[in-house]
Design an enzyme around this catalytic site. Structure first.
Site, PDB file in Angstrom:
ATOM      1  N   ASP A 355       0.807  -1.216   0.000  1.00 32.66           N
ATOM      2  CA  ASP A 355       0.000   0.000   0.000  1.00 32.66           C
ATOM      3  C   ASP A 355       0.842   1.268   0.000  1.00 32.66           C
ATOM      4  OD1 ASP A 355      -2.340  -1.427  -0.018  1.00 32.66           O
ATOM      5  OD2 ASP A 355      -2.565  -1.436   2.165  1.00 32.66           O
ATOM      6  N   HIS A 474      -9.662  -1.879  -2.185  1.00 28.93           N
ATOM      7  CA  HIS A 474      -8.534  -2.038  -3.097  1.00 28.93           C
ATOM      8  C   HIS A 474      -8.855  -3.068  -4.171  1.00 28.93           C
ATOM      9  CE1 HIS A 474      -5.582  -0.654   0.288  1.00 28.93           C
ATOM     10  NE2 HIS A 474      -6.457   0.268  -0.054  1.00 28.93           N
ATOM     11  N   ASP A 476      -6.901  -5.042  -5.615  1.00 27.55           N
ATOM     12  CA  ASP A 476      -6.184  -6.319  -5.460  1.00 27.55           C
ATOM     13  C   ASP A 476      -6.945  -7.296  -4.569  1.00 27.55           C
ATOM     14  OD1 ASP A 476      -5.714  -5.265  -2.928  1.00 27.55           O
ATOM     15  OD2 ASP A 476      -3.535  -5.533  -2.993  1.00 27.55           O
ATOM     16  N   CYS A 648      -0.985  -7.741  -0.148  1.00 25.01           N
ATOM     17  CA  CYS A 648      -0.949  -6.484   0.613  1.00 25.01           C
ATOM     18  C   CYS A 648       0.324  -6.364   1.448  1.00 25.01           C
ATOM     19  CB  CYS A 648      -2.152  -6.393   1.551  1.00 25.01           C
ATOM     20  SG  CYS A 648      -3.748  -6.588   0.760  1.00 25.01           S
TER      21      CYS A 648
END
Length: 666
Positions: A355, A474, A476, A648
């Site tokens: 991030d 997010h 992802d 992440c």
């Protein structure tokens, strides 16, 4: 068309001027004609090419016509293709005749000195500066394109920077601190040939305009190669620099650095000129007699997709993730990729290294180096990109969000596809994907400064997806790309509640309804297949989650030119409330680490059927036929319960594309 200059003549006294190689002079034969003149005759020495333009025709001299009518439109053009050895060593004489002909009633004499003044850069994109017939004043894309390229000098080559704990990239100062710094810059070469006294009596000025000056820095050392002699001569508040060519050297080499990337207020194009000025007489203002121009484009920042080879893996060491770091190291070792561990002292308890930053690179024909893009998120890792990654041949760029940040400003919400072709339009560097609140009104969005920056790079035309349906938000969390040996050389993986319900229903029908999730996890409630399938609230929420993913599926198919055969649905369930956002019900397997054919996938702790986790078994069946190796990593307590997964908690620097960005047409 050659650059042309008008020259005034006089019958009262000789005129002297400079003719720059490759240009034309237009002689004002009418303006200098004496009273009563009706015809004229032109004669030049062998080094001068003469043309008379009469009644729209251009006739080379000498010709059968000896005298020309002194019409209003009459014009004499001259060019020279051989450099002078001495000042005024070539001549042109204009003889004027009256009605009676016979003896000239006046003569105008022009003394000429031919010199070369040429400003050159690597406009052919070969990696070196060479003389070319290409138009230096324009810049074009594509395999047949031309134009010079400039790198933003955003690494830090100062050998003293580490000891001084400097976090200043080279593009934020006006100094050359090492020879390595010079190698990041593009050369701008001024060629001056001809009698050297001409350059003593005339002034040569290198200059740029206001719009370019704030985007570049130019350094020059004269004839010296000593580092201390490289001075900042152009850029910022300095718009011009007077050059004094050496008597013994025909080249003056300038080094140009980019200071800023293309952005919403900057096209990326910068322009340099060199102008030759002459002063006809003492105390009179100088006038320009020749200008040469070179245009550079600042190289864009380019993201690298999962399908490119990994060079380095990053992970944070925090209080409860020792086993996770060991598991990531094992996958990195299998992929023969070095692992960099950010220690607790530097991450300050922030484990979300994906991030905080995104890796990419910049490239010119003479140099390529990686550049880390620092997100506006600024958690405990805020200093890591600039203090630990910025360094020699490793650049740094950041964008801030003055209006404040949201979770969508973290770079787990920033991905890029592999190369794609969409309805005949090629995207050889892929397309950037960003999450947004669209199609909702309001909601969270990626910071405007970040989005504007990404759009301005031009080469990876961003696509906006809908990610605000997720609690964290997010992209992802529901998509990734993996390499494949066929079709488009990749597959898009999407999280799929529908695929998960279908799998669980199959296992229930096979008699495994009492098989439970989360076996082996202490202090975690176990839930059976039967209980999951009977939970109407969970099913309803996952129908909603699937509709959000389907919306994105359609956007991705249109924007990336994909068919259903290019997409693999990985079983996944979500939980939550529509007004607060979705979270992964079990570790989100699409949120994986991709290192070539080696995948580090969050271990889902699915129902065990026949001695195997049925979720893992299904994922293997989907991915292993592509030549991929699946390693399931336990991130349940260290990441999943904190609303993140393997992707992440890791980051990867990858090889640049083999494709050169300037060969594409945005």
């Amino acid at each position: 068309m050659a650059q042309q200059r008008r020259v005034q003549l006089s019958t009262q006294r000789p005129t002297s001027t400079v003719c720059v190689l490759g240009t034309e002079l237009s002689l004002d034969v009418c303006g200098s004609a004496p009273k009563g003149a009706v015809t004229f005759h032109v004669q030049g020495t062998p080094g001068v090419k003469l043309y008379v333009v009469h009644e729209t025709q251009s006739i080379k001299l000498p010709s059968l016509v000896g005298r020309w009518p002194l019409d209003t439109g009459a014009e004499v053009l001259l060019a020279m293709d051989t450099l002078s050895k001495d000042v005024g060593d070539e001549k042109v004489r204009i003889s004027y005749f009256g009605e009676s002909g016979g003896v000239p009633i006046g003569r105008a004499m022009l003394y000429l000195t031919c010199v070369e003044v040429s400003l050159d850069a690597d406009t052919s994109r070969s990696g070196t500066v060479s003389r070319t017939l290409l138009d230096k004043a324009t810049w074009s894309w594509g395999p047949e394109g031309h134009g010079a390229i400039l790198l933003v000098n955003c690494d830090r080559d100062d050998p003293k920077a580490w000891a001084l704990q400097s976090s200043t990239p080279d593009n934020r100062d006006a100094a050359v601190r090492s020879y390595a710094d010079l190698k990041d810059m593009s050369q701008l070469v001024l060629h001056t040939r001809g009698p050297r006294t001409i350059f003593t009596g005339h002034r040569l000025v290198l200059h740029t305009d206001y719009s370019s000056a704030g985007r570049v820095g130019v350094f020059y050392s004269g004839n010296s190669t000593a580092l201390k002699d490289y001075k900042h001569v152009l850029g910022g508040l300095q718009l011009s620099y007077t050059i004094k060519p050496s008597r013994h050297q025909e080249e003056s080499i300038f080094y140009v650095e980019g200071l800023s990337f293309p952005d919403v207020d900057f096209s990326g194009l910068v322009t340099f000129h060199v102008t030759l000025l002459e002063s006809p007489e003492k105390d009179l203002l100088e006038t320009p007699i020749f200008t040469d121009t070179v245009v550079f484009r600042v190289a864009p920042w380019i993201m690298t997709p999962n399908t490119l080879a990994p060079l380095e893996v990053f992970v944070c060491s925090v209080e409860n993730n020792k086993d996770f770091v060991a598991a990531v190291r094992a996958v990195a070792d299998e992929a023969k990729c070095p692992l960099t561990v950010c220690p607790l002292l530097e991450n300050r308890g922030d484990r979300w290294i994906q991030d905080e930053m995104e890796f990419g690179y910049i490239q010119a024909p003479h140099k390529t180096f990686p550049v880390v893009f620092d997100s506006p998120r600024d958690g405990g890792l805020v200093d890591f990109p600039v203090k630990r990654i910025l360094g020699p041949d490793f650049g740094y760029v950041a964008r801030q969000s003055p209006a404040g940040v949201s979770s969508l400003d973290s770079f787990g919400n920033l991905e890029v596809s592999p190369p794609v072709s969409v309805q005949g339009k090629e995207y050889p560097l892929g397309r950037i994907l960003i999450g947004s609140s669209f199609p909702r009104s309001g909601g969270r969005r990626l910071a405007k400064a970040v989005k504007d920056f990404l759009v301005a790079q031009q080469v990876q035309a961003p696509v906006e997806l809908f990610s605000d349906w997720l609690f964290v938000g997010h992209i992802d969390e529901f998509l990734t790309f993996v390499p494949a040996p066929d079709r488009k050389a990749f597959r898009l993986l999407l999280a799929s509640p529908s695929a998960c319900y279908q799998l669980l229903k199959e296992k229930q029908e096979e008699g495994f309804g009492e098989a439970a999730m989360f076996e082996g996890l202490q202090k975690v409630s176990k839930v059976t297949i039967n209980e999951i399938l009977a939970n109407e609230e969970l099913r309803k929420f996952n129908t909603y989650a699937q509709s959000c993913i389907n919306w994105n599926r359609d956007i991705l198919k249109r924007s990336l030119g994909l068919s259903e055969q290019d997409i693999i649905d990985l079983p996944q369930l979500f939980q939550g409330k529509a007004d607060k956002g979705a979270e992964a019900f079990f570790p989100d397997m699409v949120n994986m680490l991709v290192l070539g054919r080696h995948l580090g996938i969050p271990k889902p702790f699915g129902p065990v059927v026949g001695g195997q986790c049925c979720l893992e078994e299904r994922v293997r069946a989907l991915l292993e036929p592509l030549g991929l190796t699946c390693t399931f990593i336990d991130d349940f307590f260290s990441y999943h319960l904190l609303l993140g997964e393997v992707h992440c908690g890791t980051n990867v620097r990858r090889k640049p594309f083999a494709f050169k960005w300037w060969h594409m047409v945005p």
